[in-house]
Design a protein around this motif. Sequence first.
Motif, PDB file in Angstrom:
ATOM      1  N   SER A 292     111.083 -38.391-103.057  1.00 49.36           N
ATOM      2  CA  SER A 292     110.796 -39.761-103.467  1.00 49.36           C
ATOM      3  C   SER A 292     109.295 -40.003-103.570  1.00 49.36           C
ATOM      4  O   SER A 292     108.500 -39.348-102.872  1.00 49.36           O
ATOM      5  CB  SER A 292     111.365 -40.747-102.437  1.00 49.36           C
ATOM      6  OG  SER A 292     112.767 -40.635-102.331  1.00 49.36           O
TER       7      SER A 292
ATOM      8  N   ARG B 155     118.625 -44.869-109.145  1.00 48.52           N
ATOM      9  CA  ARG B 155     117.688 -44.043-108.385  1.00 48.52           C
ATOM     10  C   ARG B 155     116.296 -44.677-108.303  1.00 48.52           C
ATOM     11  O   ARG B 155     115.594 -44.480-107.315  1.00 48.52           O
ATOM     12  CB  ARG B 155     117.549 -42.659-109.036  1.00 48.52           C
ATOM     13  CG  ARG B 155     118.835 -41.860-109.066  1.00 48.52           C
ATOM     14  CD  ARG B 155     118.585 -40.453-109.612  1.00 48.52           C
ATOM     15  NE  ARG B 155     118.135 -40.477-111.008  1.00 48.52           N
ATOM     16  CZ  ARG B 155     116.958 -40.011-111.411  1.00 48.52           C
ATOM     17  NH1 ARG B 155     116.101 -39.493-110.543  1.00 48.52           N
ATOM     18  NH2 ARG B 155     116.634 -40.049-112.689  1.00 48.52           N
ATOM     19  N   PHE B 156     115.898 -45.402-109.320  1.00 44.61           N
ATOM     20  CA  PHE B 156     114.589 -46.045-109.359  1.00 44.61           C
ATOM     21  C   PHE B 156     114.764 -47.543-109.171  1.00 44.61           C
ATOM     22  O   PHE B 156     115.745 -48.138-109.630  1.00 44.61           O
ATOM     23  CB  PHE B 156     113.898 -45.811-110.705  1.00 44.61           C
ATOM     24  CG  PHE B 156     113.427 -44.403-110.952  1.00 44.61           C
ATOM     25  CD1 PHE B 156     113.855 -43.331-110.177  1.00 44.61           C
ATOM     26  CD2 PHE B 156     112.552 -44.132-112.000  1.00 44.61           C
ATOM     27  CE1 PHE B 156     113.426 -42.038-110.418  1.00 44.61           C
ATOM     28  CE2 PHE B 156     112.106 -42.853-112.261  1.00 44.61           C
ATOM     29  CZ  PHE B 156     112.551 -41.804-111.468  1.00 44.61           C
TER      30      PHE B 156
ATOM     31  N   GLN C 233     109.757 -47.619-107.127  1.00 50.30           N
ATOM     32  CA  GLN C 233     110.280 -46.710-106.120  1.00 50.30           C
ATOM     33  C   GLN C 233     111.177 -45.701-106.819  1.00 50.30           C
ATOM     34  O   GLN C 233     112.142 -46.083-107.482  1.00 50.30           O
ATOM     35  CB  GLN C 233     111.074 -47.472-105.054  1.00 50.30           C
ATOM     36  CG  GLN C 233     111.730 -46.596-104.014  1.00 50.30           C
ATOM     37  CD  GLN C 233     110.720 -45.901-103.110  1.00 50.30           C
ATOM     38  OE1 GLN C 233     109.747 -46.520-102.669  1.00 50.30           O
ATOM     39  NE2 GLN C 233     110.951 -44.627-102.826  1.00 50.30           N
ATOM     40  N   MET C 234     110.849 -44.434-106.679  1.00 48.34           N
ATOM     41  CA  MET C 234     111.586 -43.377-107.367  1.00 48.34           C
ATOM     42  C   MET C 234     112.221 -42.461-106.328  1.00 48.34           C
ATOM     43  O   MET C 234     111.516 -41.836-105.533  1.00 48.34           O
ATOM     44  CB  MET C 234     110.645 -42.567-108.268  1.00 48.34           C
ATOM     45  CG  MET C 234     109.865 -43.427-109.257  1.00 48.34           C
ATOM     46  SD  MET C 234     108.886 -42.452-110.413  1.00 48.34           S
ATOM     47  CE  MET C 234     107.717 -41.681-109.316  1.00 48.34           C
ATOM     48  N   ASN C 235     113.530 -42.430-106.330  1.00 51.91           N
ATOM     49  CA  ASN C 235     114.282 -41.598-105.389  1.00 51.91           C
ATOM     50  C   ASN C 235     115.029 -40.506-106.136  1.00 51.91           C
ATOM     51  O   ASN C 235     115.310 -40.628-107.324  1.00 51.91           O
ATOM     52  CB  ASN C 235     115.273 -42.455-104.602  1.00 51.91           C
ATOM     53  CG  ASN C 235     114.598 -43.503-103.748  1.00 51.91           C
ATOM     54  OD1 ASN C 235     113.487 -43.313-103.256  1.00 51.91           O
ATOM     55  ND2 ASN C 235     115.265 -44.634-103.573  1.00 51.91           N
ATOM     56  N   ASP C 236     115.364 -39.447-105.420  1.00 53.20           N
ATOM     57  CA  ASP C 236     116.133 -38.343-105.989  1.00 53.20           C
ATOM     58  C   ASP C 236     115.500 -37.862-107.295  1.00 53.20           C
ATOM     59  O   ASP C 236     116.164 -37.733-108.329  1.00 53.20           O
ATOM     60  CB  ASP C 236     117.582 -38.767-106.213  1.00 53.20           C
ATOM     61  CG  ASP C 236     118.493 -37.604-106.558  1.00 53.20           C
ATOM     62  OD1 ASP C 236     119.556 -37.833-107.183  1.00 53.20           O
ATOM     63  OD2 ASP C 236     118.130 -36.455-106.233  1.00 53.20           O
ATOM     64  N   LEU C 237     114.217 -37.584-107.240  1.00 53.28           N
ATOM     65  CA  LEU C 237     113.489 -37.177-108.436  1.00 53.28           C
ATOM     66  C   LEU C 237     113.962 -35.814-108.934  1.00 53.28           C
ATOM     67  O   LEU C 237     114.334 -34.933-108.146  1.00 53.28           O
ATOM     68  CB  LEU C 237     111.995 -37.139-108.147  1.00 53.28           C
ATOM     69  CG  LEU C 237     111.310 -38.514-108.167  1.00 53.28           C
ATOM     70  CD1 LEU C 237     110.001 -38.472-107.408  1.00 53.28           C
ATOM     71  CD2 LEU C 237     111.081 -38.956-109.600  1.00 53.28           C
TER      72      LEU C 237
ATOM     73  N   ARG D 138     106.588 -43.608-104.476  1.00 51.54           N
ATOM     74  CA  ARG D 138     106.461 -45.007-104.870  1.00 51.54           C
ATOM     75  C   ARG D 138     105.150 -45.192-105.614  1.00 51.54           C
ATOM     76  O   ARG D 138     104.076 -44.917-105.069  1.00 51.54           O
ATOM     77  CB  ARG D 138     106.504 -45.956-103.674  1.00 51.54           C
ATOM     78  CG  ARG D 138     106.565 -47.422-104.103  1.00 51.54           C
ATOM     79  CD  ARG D 138     106.674 -48.394-102.948  1.00 51.54           C
ATOM     80  NE  ARG D 138     105.389 -48.631-102.304  1.00 51.54           N
ATOM     81  CZ  ARG D 138     105.101 -49.721-101.592  1.00 51.54           C
ATOM     82  NH1 ARG D 138     106.018 -50.665-101.440  1.00 51.54           N
ATOM     83  NH2 ARG D 138     103.931 -49.852-101.026  1.00 51.54           N
TER      84      ARG D 138
END
Length: 125
Positions: free
Chosen positions: A17, A67-68, A82-86, A19
Motif C-alpha cells: 500500500s 482497492r483505492f 490511498q492505494m491498497n493491494d497494488l 498513500r
Amino acid sequence: RVQLVESGGGSVQAGGSLRLSCAAYGDASSSHCVVWFRHTPWNEREGVAAIDIGGHDTYYTDSVRGRFTISQDNAKNTVYLQMNDLKSEESAMYYCAARDGGCFQWDRSERFPYWGQGTQVTVSS
C-alpha cells in the motif's frame, strides 16, 4: 492560479500500500474537481480516481475500485489517494490535476488546466 504538489510515492512490493497526497496552493474555487492520473512507461495516461470537492462525490476507474480510496482534508487543502493491494502493472508516474467546476468527464486529461509535478510509484512483483 492553483499550484498542486504531490508526495507519497515510492517503491513497494505487489500487494502493498501507498498513500499519495496532493496539496493545493493558491486561489481555488469552492467547487472544483481533483483527479489522480497515472502515466505509464508505455505512454498511456489514465484517470484513476476523482473527487468533487464541493459535492464530495468520488469516481474511480474500474480497475482500482475497491482497492483505492480518494479523500479530501479541506483544512489542509489536500486530497489523498490511498492505494491498497497494488499490482506491478500499476507502476507509473502519478499526477494530480484540478479544474474549476464538477467532475463531468473527469478522466479526460485535456480538460484539466492545473497539474502537479508527479510522484513515482513503483510496484515490484
